[in-house]
Design a protein around this motif. Structure first.
Motif, PDB file in Angstrom:
ATOM      1  N   VAL A  47       0.861  -1.181   0.000  1.00  0.00           N
ATOM      2  CA  VAL A  47       0.000   0.000   0.000  1.00  0.00           C
ATOM      3  C   VAL A  47       0.896   1.229   0.000  1.00  0.00           C
ATOM      4  O   VAL A  47       2.093   1.148   0.288  1.00  0.00           O
ATOM      5  N   ALA A  48       0.308   2.371  -0.317  1.00  0.00           N
ATOM      6  CA  ALA A  48       1.083   3.603  -0.433  1.00  0.00           C
ATOM      7  C   ALA A  48       1.681   4.019   0.912  1.00  0.00           C
ATOM      8  O   ALA A  48       1.077   3.822   1.971  1.00  0.00           O
ATOM      9  N   THR A  49       2.885   4.612   0.862  1.00  0.00           N
ATOM     10  CA  THR A  49       3.552   5.108   2.071  1.00  0.00           C
ATOM     11  C   THR A  49       4.069   6.524   1.851  1.00  0.00           C
ATOM     12  O   THR A  49       5.142   6.892   2.336  1.00  0.00           O
ATOM     13  N   GLY A  50       3.308   7.332   1.109  1.00  0.00           N
ATOM     14  CA  GLY A  50       3.742   8.701   0.862  1.00  0.00           C
ATOM     15  C   GLY A  50       5.030   8.719   0.067  1.00  0.00           C
ATOM     16  O   GLY A  50       5.188   7.999  -0.912  1.00  0.00           O
ATOM     17  N   ASN A  51       5.988   9.529   0.515  1.00  0.00           N
ATOM     18  CA  ASN A  51       7.269   9.625  -0.188  1.00  0.00           C
ATOM     19  C   ASN A  51       8.273   8.573   0.273  1.00  0.00           C
ATOM     20  O   ASN A  51       9.357   8.469  -0.295  1.00  0.00           O
ATOM     21  N   ARG A  52       7.926   7.824   1.300  1.00  0.00           N
ATOM     22  CA  ARG A  52       8.860   6.827   1.833  1.00  0.00           C
ATOM     23  C   ARG A  52       8.888   5.599   0.948  1.00  0.00           C
ATOM     24  O   ARG A  52       7.868   4.976   0.686  1.00  0.00           O
ATOM     25  N   GLY A  53      10.078   5.265   0.466  1.00  0.00           N
ATOM     26  CA  GLY A  53      10.247   4.074  -0.342  1.00  0.00           C
ATOM     27  C   GLY A  53      10.023   2.817   0.474  1.00  0.00           C
ATOM     28  O   GLY A  53      10.113   2.829   1.707  1.00  0.00           O
ATOM     29  N   GLN A  54       9.758   1.717  -0.217  1.00  0.00           N
ATOM     30  CA  GLN A  54       9.424   0.472   0.473  1.00  0.00           C
ATOM     31  C   GLN A  54      10.430  -0.646   0.249  1.00  0.00           C
ATOM     32  O   GLN A  54      10.331  -1.696   0.880  1.00  0.00           O
ATOM     33  N   THR A  55      11.397  -0.439  -0.627  1.00  0.00           N
ATOM     34  CA  THR A  55      12.351  -1.506  -0.930  1.00  0.00           C
ATOM     35  C   THR A  55      13.780  -1.128  -0.572  1.00  0.00           C
ATOM     36  O   THR A  55      14.715  -1.849  -0.902  1.00  0.00           O
ATOM     37  N   ALA A  56      13.955  -0.010   0.103  1.00  0.00           N
ATOM     38  CA  ALA A  56      15.259   0.430   0.592  1.00  0.00           C
ATOM     39  C   ALA A  56      15.012   1.584   1.559  1.00  0.00           C
ATOM     40  O   ALA A  56      13.914   2.151   1.584  1.00  0.00           O
ATOM     41  N   PRO A  92      20.261  -6.836  12.547  1.00  0.00           N
ATOM     42  CA  PRO A  92      19.531  -7.704  11.599  1.00  0.00           C
ATOM     43  C   PRO A  92      18.357  -7.010  10.919  1.00  0.00           C
ATOM     44  O   PRO A  92      17.989  -7.369   9.801  1.00  0.00           O
ATOM     45  N   ARG A  93      17.767  -6.004  11.577  1.00  0.00           N
ATOM     46  CA  ARG A  93      16.631  -5.297  10.977  1.00  0.00           C
ATOM     47  C   ARG A  93      17.031  -4.510   9.740  1.00  0.00           C
ATOM     48  O   ARG A  93      16.190  -4.195   8.893  1.00  0.00           O
ATOM     49  N   PHE A  94      18.327  -4.204   9.621  1.00  0.00           N
ATOM     50  CA  PHE A  94      18.804  -3.350   8.535  1.00  0.00           C
ATOM     51  C   PHE A  94      19.852  -4.063   7.681  1.00  0.00           C
ATOM     52  O   PHE A  94      20.696  -3.424   7.064  1.00  0.00           O
ATOM     53  N   SER A  95      19.800  -5.362   7.597  1.00  0.00           N
ATOM     54  CA  SER A  95      20.859  -6.133   6.958  1.00  0.00           C
ATOM     55  C   SER A  95      20.770  -6.166   5.434  1.00  0.00           C
ATOM     56  O   SER A  95      21.704  -6.608   4.773  1.00  0.00           O
ATOM     57  N   SER A  96      19.660  -5.726   4.870  1.00  0.00           N
ATOM     58  CA  SER A  96      19.487  -5.716   3.416  1.00  0.00           C
ATOM     59  C   SER A  96      18.544  -4.590   3.030  1.00  0.00           C
ATOM     60  O   SER A  96      17.840  -4.027   3.890  1.00  0.00           O
ATOM     61  N   ASP A  97      18.528  -4.262   1.741  1.00  0.00           N
ATOM     62  CA  ASP A  97      17.586  -3.234   1.275  1.00  0.00           C
ATOM     63  C   ASP A  97      16.155  -3.614   1.645  1.00  0.00           C
ATOM     64  O   ASP A  97      15.369  -2.761   2.093  1.00  0.00           O
TER      65      ASP A  97
END
Length: 394
Positions: free
Chosen positions: A221-230, A269-274
């Motif tokens: 779903v939309a998240t404004g200007n915040r990207g969702q895959t990085a 671990p929460r930030f280990s990949s895009d």
């Protein structure tokens, strides 16, 4: 120095953006493009009027490097003029529904009967075959049907992109196909019909997201200007403006984390990949927002640039016109046009070439500006041309 498409003639029957700008790109490469409009002017000529004559802002761009004439091909004389024009042409461009092409004598079988090696480039809203083949539509409709609007804006309000990117991408894809058809003709002597559609372009641009949905059912779903895959991939308020920051890939994230004073995040671990950073993008954006809020835009950009992190100030249209890089790189040309209070800042051709550079050779034509010259080139006398004008054939 000869241009790439020197000696190539294009008849531009386009409307609005997808067809006309396809022809513009070919004109930029040196083609002789004849823009053919209704007797009272095409609708796209008058969009966002900026000249005292009513001519519009978009037409300043779409009409560059073209000659212009008027013609009513639905009249008997108009059809005869059209046929004579086609005999001189290499390419015909028309982004019109299939039934309208037939009515105007611009369908591929008809054109091929006049000139067997003609290339016809068309763009429709939805393409075919299919239930929408004869429906009309604009850029925003394709944005809606492709899934793009669902993921733009806020979850409770699907949002259309302000700029008609589907129209412009369709124009670019159409020009790409037309050049390929021209190469094929030079090898084989065969013309062909090149077909594009707004929906095809929109689905091409959205394809990665559609693939992900088909295979993983993410149901984003939309998240404004915040990207969702990085992350961070978002807009952030500074003390005096807004920035867009885009971090993709582990090396960039490591540099960003060090800049933020959070080097331990590179082993979290929460930030280990895009993908995981995208899933936790709200937390990362919150940290970036606090950092930006303490700085002016100039200060933030300087620090981000020093860390080699992609970023850019969110500019107003006036800000884009005034931007130092836009000016230094010569990305906009000052082009005079009758009825304007000053020169129009027309975009330069979108590519540079070291040997055969595309250029702006002429401003957009006024309505019917070259009609008499073009008809004279076709062999019509001054008396015949005047009779055509009196009968509103031209």
């Amino acid at each position: 120095m000869a241009a790439v498409l020197d000696g190539v003639r294009v008849l531009d029957f386009g409307r609005y953006i997808a067809g006309p700008f396809c022809a513009t790109l070919l004109a930029d490469l040196g083609a002789d493009v004849v823009r053919i409009e209704k007797v009272d002017g095409g609708e796209d000529r008058w969009t966002q009027p900026v000249a005292s004559t009513g001519d519009g802002a978009g037409f300043m761009q779409w009409g560059r490097n073209k000659r212009g004439m008027t013609l009513n091909p639905r009249t008997a004389d108009g059809q005869r003029i059209l046929e004579r024009l086609v005999t001189t042409a290499d390419i015909v461009i028309a982004n019109l529904p299939p039934s309208t092409l037939v009515e105007m004598g611009l369908d591929y079988p008809k054109l091929r009967s006049i000139k067997p090696d003609i290339i016809l480039t068309t763009a429709t809203a939805f393409g075919g075959p299919g239930p929408y083949a004869e429906r009309v539509g604009f850029d925003g409709v394709a944005q809606a049907l492709s899934g793009n609007m669902h993921l733009t804006g806020d979850p409770d309000r699907p949002t259309k992109n302000f700029s008609p990117f589907v129209d412009y991408s369709t124009a670019a894809f159409s020009a790409f196909g037309t050049l390929a058809a021209l190469l094929h003709r030079r090898e084989t002597g065969e013309g062909q019909h090149v077909e594009a559609s707004l929906l095809r372009s929109a689905l091409t641009i959205m394809n990665a997201t559609l693939i992900e949905q088909a295979l993983l059912q993410k149901d984003r779903v939309a998240t404004g200007n915040r990207g969702q895959t990085a992350a961070p991939s978002d807009t952030f308020r500074t003390r005096d403006g807004w920035l867009l920051v885009s971090v993709v890939g582990n090396p960039l994230f490591e540099r960003w984390a060090r800049l933020m004073g959070e080097p331990h995040w590179t082993t979290d671990p929460r930030f280990s990949s895009d993908e995981r950073r995208g899933d936790n993008g709200e937390l990362i954006s919150e940290r970036m927002a606090r950092w930006c809020a303490e700085r002016t835009s100039v200060e933030a950009i300087a620090a981000l640039e020093a860390a080699r992190i992609p970023c850019g100030e969110v500019l107003t249209p006036q800000g884009a016109l005034d931007d130092a890089h836009v000016r230094a790189a010569g990305l906009l040309a000052s082009v005079e046009y009758p009825g304007l209070d000053g020169p129009a800042p027309v975009s330069m051709p979108p590519i540079r070439m070291s040997k055969t550079p595309p250029t702006i050779r002429r401003r957009a034509p006024t309505l019917g500006e070259h009609t008499d010259v073009i008809l004279a080139e076709l062999g019509y006398s001054a008396a015949e041309i005047e009779a055509f004008r009196s009968a509103r054939v031209i």
